[in-house]
Design a protein around this motif. Sequence first.
Motif, PDB file in Angstrom:
ATOM      1  N   THR A   1      17.877  31.651  -5.903  1.00 18.34           N
ATOM      2  CA  THR A   1      16.729  30.927  -7.161  1.00 18.34           C
ATOM      3  C   THR A   1      16.879  30.586  -8.303  1.00 18.34           C
ATOM      4  O   THR A   1      17.191  29.962  -9.173  1.00 18.34           O
TER       5      THR A   1
ATOM      6  N   MET B   1      19.742  22.116  -4.870  1.00 15.44           N
ATOM      7  CA  MET B   1      18.650  22.933  -5.114  1.00 15.44           C
ATOM      8  C   MET B   1      18.118  23.795  -3.972  1.00 15.44           C
ATOM      9  O   MET B   1      17.773  24.501  -3.131  1.00 15.44           O
ATOM     10  N   PHE B   2      18.128  22.230  -2.866  1.00 17.06           N
ATOM     11  CA  PHE B   2      17.867  22.618  -1.358  1.00 17.06           C
ATOM     12  C   PHE B   2      18.499  23.545  -1.229  1.00 17.06           C
ATOM     13  O   PHE B   2      18.182  24.391  -0.219  1.00 17.06           O
TER      14      PHE B   2
ATOM     15  N   GLN C   1      18.073  26.970  -2.152  1.00 17.75           N
ATOM     16  CA  GLN C   1      16.134  27.320  -1.389  1.00 17.75           C
ATOM     17  C   GLN C   1      16.890  27.857  -0.022  1.00 17.75           C
ATOM     18  O   GLN C   1      16.293  29.325   0.474  1.00 17.75           O
ATOM     19  N   ASN C   2      17.367  27.870   1.452  1.00 14.07           N
ATOM     20  CA  ASN C   2      18.284  28.140   2.259  1.00 14.07           C
ATOM     21  C   ASN C   2      18.602  29.431   2.327  1.00 14.07           C
ATOM     22  O   ASN C   2      18.646  30.348   3.059  1.00 14.07           O
TER      23      ASN C   2
ATOM     24  N   GLY D   1      18.154  30.828  -0.791  1.00 10.35           N
ATOM     25  CA  GLY D   1      17.426  32.296  -1.539  1.00 10.35           C
ATOM     26  C   GLY D   1      18.104  32.386  -2.533  1.00 10.35           C
ATOM     27  O   GLY D   1      18.225  33.491  -3.079  1.00 10.35           O
TER      28      GLY D   1
ATOM     29  N   ILE E   1      18.565  27.247  -7.872  1.00 13.97           N
ATOM     30  CA  ILE E   1      17.526  26.191  -7.725  1.00 13.97           C
ATOM     31  C   ILE E   1      16.878  25.764  -9.414  1.00 13.97           C
ATOM     32  O   ILE E   1      16.990  25.485 -10.194  1.00 13.97           O
TER      33      ILE E   1
ATOM     34  N   GLN F   1      16.308  15.296  -2.080  1.00 12.84           N
ATOM     35  CA  GLN F   1      16.428  16.872  -1.092  1.00 12.84           C
ATOM     36  C   GLN F   1      16.130  16.564   0.280  1.00 12.84           C
ATOM     37  O   GLN F   1      15.233  16.861   1.863  1.00 12.84           O
TER      38      GLN F   1
END
Length: 291
Positions: free
Chosen positions: A254, A245-246, A249-250, A252, A257, A234
């Motif tokens: 889920t 996953m990073f 996250q940006n 949204g 992730i 990350q």
Amino acid sequence: MTAVTTTTHTTTHTSTTAPVAAPAEEATRQVRRRRRLAPGKRLPATRLVGPAVVLALWSVASAAGLLDPGAIPAPWAVLETGGRLWTAGTLPDDILTSLQRAATGFAIGLTAGILLALVSGLTRTGEAQIDGTVNLNRAIPTLGLIPLFILWLGIGETFKTAVIAIVVYIPIYLNAHAALSGIDSRFVELAEVQGLSKLQFIRQVVIPGALPGFFVGLRLGVTGSWLGLVVLEQINATSGLGYMMFQAQNYGQTDVILVGLVVYGIFGLISDSAVRIVERRVLSWRRTLSS
């Protein structure tokens, strides 16, 4: 007269055999009591019970509407997302990249940990030069070294491999060194009396005595390689599960992730189980509670 004699003989025979049977029954009861102290026979696939329970609770809570789908998607939603990413080809590429990074860093850390433990555990000079330095390295958070390593090595693969190697070699060294230091001195004296050479002493005494501790460190090192990889991918990465996953996250995402976390968990469980299998085979001569 004959009847009296027969009765007397029967009584004598009964009184003779009764005391013999009593100690045997008492010994059997003692053996049964001792057996109750052990965990019992190993059951197959018992380590999957815990994850299966968590998955079942997660599914029930999702189906009952107790979990917010935006925060914690249902297991079937995560599975669907994983299938979509696999079909698109992004997930296989990210998994392969992560496996290569983890394997390279683990191999370097494993080699360094074993060599340093042997030098430090078998010679006083090596212990004076190595043990204190390794324990100082252990006291410094490895993730705190990331900014310094970026300045030294840049943000490429070398930096990531080096950090994973450090995370791996420390537990392997500590456990192997402790096992070497804990070898009974009587075995050393016996080897000296038998006239064993240094190489024979290492092969016949040191390695068998240090293997249990080494496998403990190996399991910790395998787990550490995955933990370090999660963070490193990350940081200025362009591929890998952590990068996936990073990016999720940006945006949204889920579910994406959770796909990454599940894959990390599966690989961690598989690698730890593989080490356990090798450990049981190599140390099959031991009689322990786990065996």
